[in-house]
Design a protein around this motif. Structure first.
Motif, PDB file in Angstrom:
ATOM      1  N   PHE A 111     -33.436 -91.115 -12.368  1.00  0.00           N
ATOM      2  CA  PHE A 111     -32.666 -90.809 -11.165  1.00  0.00           C
ATOM      3  C   PHE A 111     -31.174 -90.808 -11.451  1.00  0.00           C
ATOM      4  O   PHE A 111     -30.449 -89.924 -10.980  1.00  0.00           O
ATOM      5  CB  PHE A 111     -33.003 -91.814 -10.057  1.00  0.00           C
ATOM      6  CG  PHE A 111     -32.198 -91.593  -8.820  1.00  0.00           C
ATOM      7  CD1 PHE A 111     -32.501 -90.552  -7.964  1.00  0.00           C
ATOM      8  CD2 PHE A 111     -31.110 -92.400  -8.538  1.00  0.00           C
ATOM      9  CE1 PHE A 111     -31.744 -90.324  -6.837  1.00  0.00           C
ATOM     10  CE2 PHE A 111     -30.353 -92.185  -7.415  1.00  0.00           C
ATOM     11  CZ  PHE A 111     -30.667 -91.143  -6.553  1.00  0.00           C
ATOM     12  N   ILE A 112     -30.709 -91.771 -12.214  1.00  0.00           N
ATOM     13  CA  ILE A 112     -29.281 -91.821 -12.569  1.00  0.00           C
ATOM     14  C   ILE A 112     -28.903 -90.570 -13.364  1.00  0.00           C
ATOM     15  O   ILE A 112     -27.864 -89.956 -13.114  1.00  0.00           O
ATOM     16  CB  ILE A 112     -28.945 -93.100 -13.366  1.00  0.00           C
ATOM     17  CG1 ILE A 112     -29.130 -94.332 -12.487  1.00  0.00           C
ATOM     18  CG2 ILE A 112     -27.532 -93.052 -13.932  1.00  0.00           C
ATOM     19  CD1 ILE A 112     -28.197 -94.390 -11.300  1.00  0.00           C
ATOM     20  N   THR A 128     -28.678 -87.707 -11.028  1.00  0.00           N
ATOM     21  CA  THR A 128     -27.468 -87.836 -10.208  1.00  0.00           C
ATOM     22  C   THR A 128     -26.238 -87.377 -10.987  1.00  0.00           C
ATOM     23  O   THR A 128     -25.377 -86.671 -10.445  1.00  0.00           O
ATOM     24  CB  THR A 128     -27.290 -89.294  -9.742  1.00  0.00           C
ATOM     25  OG1 THR A 128     -28.460 -89.698  -9.050  1.00  0.00           O
ATOM     26  CG2 THR A 128     -26.093 -89.443  -8.839  1.00  0.00           C
ATOM     27  N   VAL A 129     -26.141 -87.749 -12.248  1.00  0.00           N
ATOM     28  CA  VAL A 129     -25.006 -87.330 -13.083  1.00  0.00           C
ATOM     29  C   VAL A 129     -25.018 -85.809 -13.261  1.00  0.00           C
ATOM     30  O   VAL A 129     -23.972 -85.151 -13.138  1.00  0.00           O
ATOM     31  CB  VAL A 129     -25.028 -88.054 -14.447  1.00  0.00           C
ATOM     32  CG1 VAL A 129     -24.044 -87.430 -15.419  1.00  0.00           C
ATOM     33  CG2 VAL A 129     -24.745 -89.528 -14.260  1.00  0.00           C
ATOM     34  N   VAL A 130     -26.197 -85.248 -13.511  1.00  0.00           N
ATOM     35  CA  VAL A 130     -26.298 -83.797 -13.681  1.00  0.00           C
ATOM     36  C   VAL A 130     -25.859 -83.082 -12.398  1.00  0.00           C
ATOM     37  O   VAL A 130     -25.097 -82.115 -12.439  1.00  0.00           O
ATOM     38  CB  VAL A 130     -27.739 -83.395 -14.068  1.00  0.00           C
ATOM     39  CG1 VAL A 130     -27.952 -81.894 -13.948  1.00  0.00           C
ATOM     40  CG2 VAL A 130     -28.041 -83.858 -15.485  1.00  0.00           C
ATOM     41  N   LEU A 168     -28.896 -97.073  -2.405  1.00  0.00           N
ATOM     42  CA  LEU A 168     -30.135 -97.242  -1.658  1.00  0.00           C
ATOM     43  C   LEU A 168     -31.366 -97.205  -2.566  1.00  0.00           C
ATOM     44  O   LEU A 168     -32.400 -97.780  -2.229  1.00  0.00           O
ATOM     45  CB  LEU A 168     -30.251 -96.169  -0.568  1.00  0.00           C
ATOM     46  CG  LEU A 168     -29.215 -96.270   0.551  1.00  0.00           C
ATOM     47  CD1 LEU A 168     -29.362 -95.093   1.520  1.00  0.00           C
ATOM     48  CD2 LEU A 168     -29.318 -97.591   1.291  1.00  0.00           C
ATOM     49  N   CYS A 169     -31.265 -96.542  -3.714  1.00  0.00           N
ATOM     50  CA  CYS A 169     -32.396 -96.483  -4.645  1.00  0.00           C
ATOM     51  C   CYS A 169     -32.553 -97.758  -5.474  1.00  0.00           C
ATOM     52  O   CYS A 169     -33.662 -98.087  -5.883  1.00  0.00           O
ATOM     53  CB  CYS A 169     -32.252 -95.291  -5.584  1.00  0.00           C
ATOM     54  SG  CYS A 169     -32.626 -93.735  -4.782  1.00  0.00           S
ATOM     55  N   ILE A 170     -31.469 -98.457  -5.723  1.00  0.00           N
ATOM     56  CA  ILE A 170     -31.530 -99.653  -6.571  1.00  0.00           C
ATOM     57  C   ILE A 170     -32.549-100.672  -6.056  1.00  0.00           C
ATOM     58  O   ILE A 170     -33.411-101.121  -6.815  1.00  0.00           O
ATOM     59  CB  ILE A 170     -30.130-100.276  -6.748  1.00  0.00           C
ATOM     60  CG1 ILE A 170     -29.278 -99.387  -7.639  1.00  0.00           C
ATOM     61  CG2 ILE A 170     -30.213-101.688  -7.324  1.00  0.00           C
ATOM     62  CD1 ILE A 170     -27.815 -99.797  -7.711  1.00  0.00           C
ATOM     63  N   PRO A 171     -32.504-101.055  -4.780  1.00  0.00           N
ATOM     64  CA  PRO A 171     -33.460-102.081  -4.343  1.00  0.00           C
ATOM     65  C   PRO A 171     -34.904-101.581  -4.251  1.00  0.00           C
ATOM     66  O   PRO A 171     -35.824-102.383  -4.194  1.00  0.00           O
ATOM     67  CB  PRO A 171     -32.943-102.501  -2.960  1.00  0.00           C
ATOM     68  CG  PRO A 171     -32.059-101.413  -2.516  1.00  0.00           C
ATOM     69  CD  PRO A 171     -31.544-100.731  -3.744  1.00  0.00           C
ATOM     70  N   LEU A 172     -35.099-100.278  -4.243  1.00  0.00           N
ATOM     71  CA  LEU A 172     -36.450 -99.730  -4.153  1.00  0.00           C
ATOM     72  C   LEU A 172     -37.122 -99.616  -5.514  1.00  0.00           C
ATOM     73  O   LEU A 172     -38.296 -99.294  -5.603  1.00  0.00           O
ATOM     74  CB  LEU A 172     -36.412 -98.360  -3.476  1.00  0.00           C
ATOM     75  CG  LEU A 172     -35.951 -98.377  -2.016  1.00  0.00           C
ATOM     76  CD1 LEU A 172     -35.784 -96.954  -1.502  1.00  0.00           C
ATOM     77  CD2 LEU A 172     -36.921 -99.161  -1.152  1.00  0.00           C
ATOM     78  N   THR A 173     -36.367 -99.859  -6.576  1.00  0.00           N
ATOM     79  CA  THR A 173     -36.885 -99.719  -7.939  1.00  0.00           C
ATOM     80  C   THR A 173     -37.173-101.092  -8.527  1.00  0.00           C
ATOM     81  O   THR A 173     -36.351-101.997  -8.435  1.00  0.00           O
ATOM     82  CB  THR A 173     -35.854 -98.980  -8.817  1.00  0.00           C
ATOM     83  OG1 THR A 173     -35.489 -97.769  -8.167  1.00  0.00           O
ATOM     84  CG2 THR A 173     -36.411 -98.671 -10.179  1.00  0.00           C
ATOM     85  N   ARG A 174     -38.345-101.226  -9.136  1.00  0.00           N
ATOM     86  CA  ARG A 174     -38.693-102.495  -9.784  1.00  0.00           C
ATOM     87  C   ARG A 174     -37.762-102.765 -10.956  1.00  0.00           C
ATOM     88  O   ARG A 174     -37.187-101.857 -11.525  1.00  0.00           O
ATOM     89  CB  ARG A 174     -40.143-102.447 -10.275  1.00  0.00           C
ATOM     90  CG  ARG A 174     -41.118-102.612  -9.150  1.00  0.00           C
ATOM     91  CD  ARG A 174     -42.541-102.721  -9.684  1.00  0.00           C
ATOM     92  NE  ARG A 174     -43.314-101.709  -8.965  1.00  0.00           N
ATOM     93  CZ  ARG A 174     -44.019-100.753  -9.533  1.00  0.00           C
ATOM     94  NH1 ARG A 174     -44.104-100.665 -10.836  1.00  0.00           N
ATOM     95  NH2 ARG A 174     -44.658 -99.881  -8.802  1.00  0.00           N
TER      96      ARG A 174
END
Length: 184
Positions: free
Chosen positions: A75-76, A79-81, A103-109
């Protein structure tokens, strides 16, 4: 921005997610109004990016991480692309990207233990503060061969954040934590 962290820590304990998102909207409004008020207040244009990270921190305590850890680096990268492809260099374009990542950080293990990300995370603010002045010094003022410029840049880019963290940031984090505990 970091001077607000002790107050944000206290705010976190007492307020709902709705109020956190209201605070984010206020930061957006301040960021939009700031250029009309004064260019000297440009620090406030980074408020939405800063609060996106704070929202990630708040949400980690309140949501269950469901996405696999392999998702986040992908995802990162995406996002950079997107940011480079669409030329997202203006603050207004960066705000939604920062919020999406936050918002994606807390949803990722959690990623499996690996020392490098922990080191980068520890010294990230110092890296952020040092990299532009180091680039400027090494490639604008240091009139030497390319390899020497890069060598000095790497030394400054590694030593600078470490010195800033242990000399300023960590003592202030400790002091802020102590202050927040006394006020709570």
């Amino acid at each position: 921005m970091y001077i607000f962290l002790p107050f944000i820590f206290l705010f976190r304990k007492r307020h709902s997610l709705r109020r956190w998102f209201a605070l984010y909207v206020i930061a957006l409004a301040i960021g939009l109004i700031q250029p009309l008020v004064s260019v000297r207040l440009s620090l406030f244009r980074f408020g939405p990016c800063f609060l996106a990270g704070v929202l990630a921190w708040v949400l980690q305590k309140r949501v269950d991480a469901r996405w696999p850890s392999a998702f986040f680096p992908s995802f990162i990268g995406l996002t950079v692309v997107i940011a480079v492809w669409f030329n997202f260099y203006h603050k207004y374009q960066q705000w939604p990207l920062c919020l999406t990542v936050g918002l994606c950080i807390p949803l990722t293990r959690e990623l499996p233990p690996w020392k490098l990300p922990h080191l980068v995370a520890r010294y990230s603010y110092g890296i952020y503060l040092v990299h532009v002045p180091a680039l400027y010094v090494c490639f604008r003022y240091l009139h030497a061969s390319g390899w020497l410029q890069w060598a000095v840049y790497i030394v400054l880019g590694v030593a600078g954040p470490v010195i800033l963290y242990h000399g300023i940031e960590y003592p202030l984090i400790t002091w802020g934590g102590d202050l927040a505990r006394k006020c709570a």
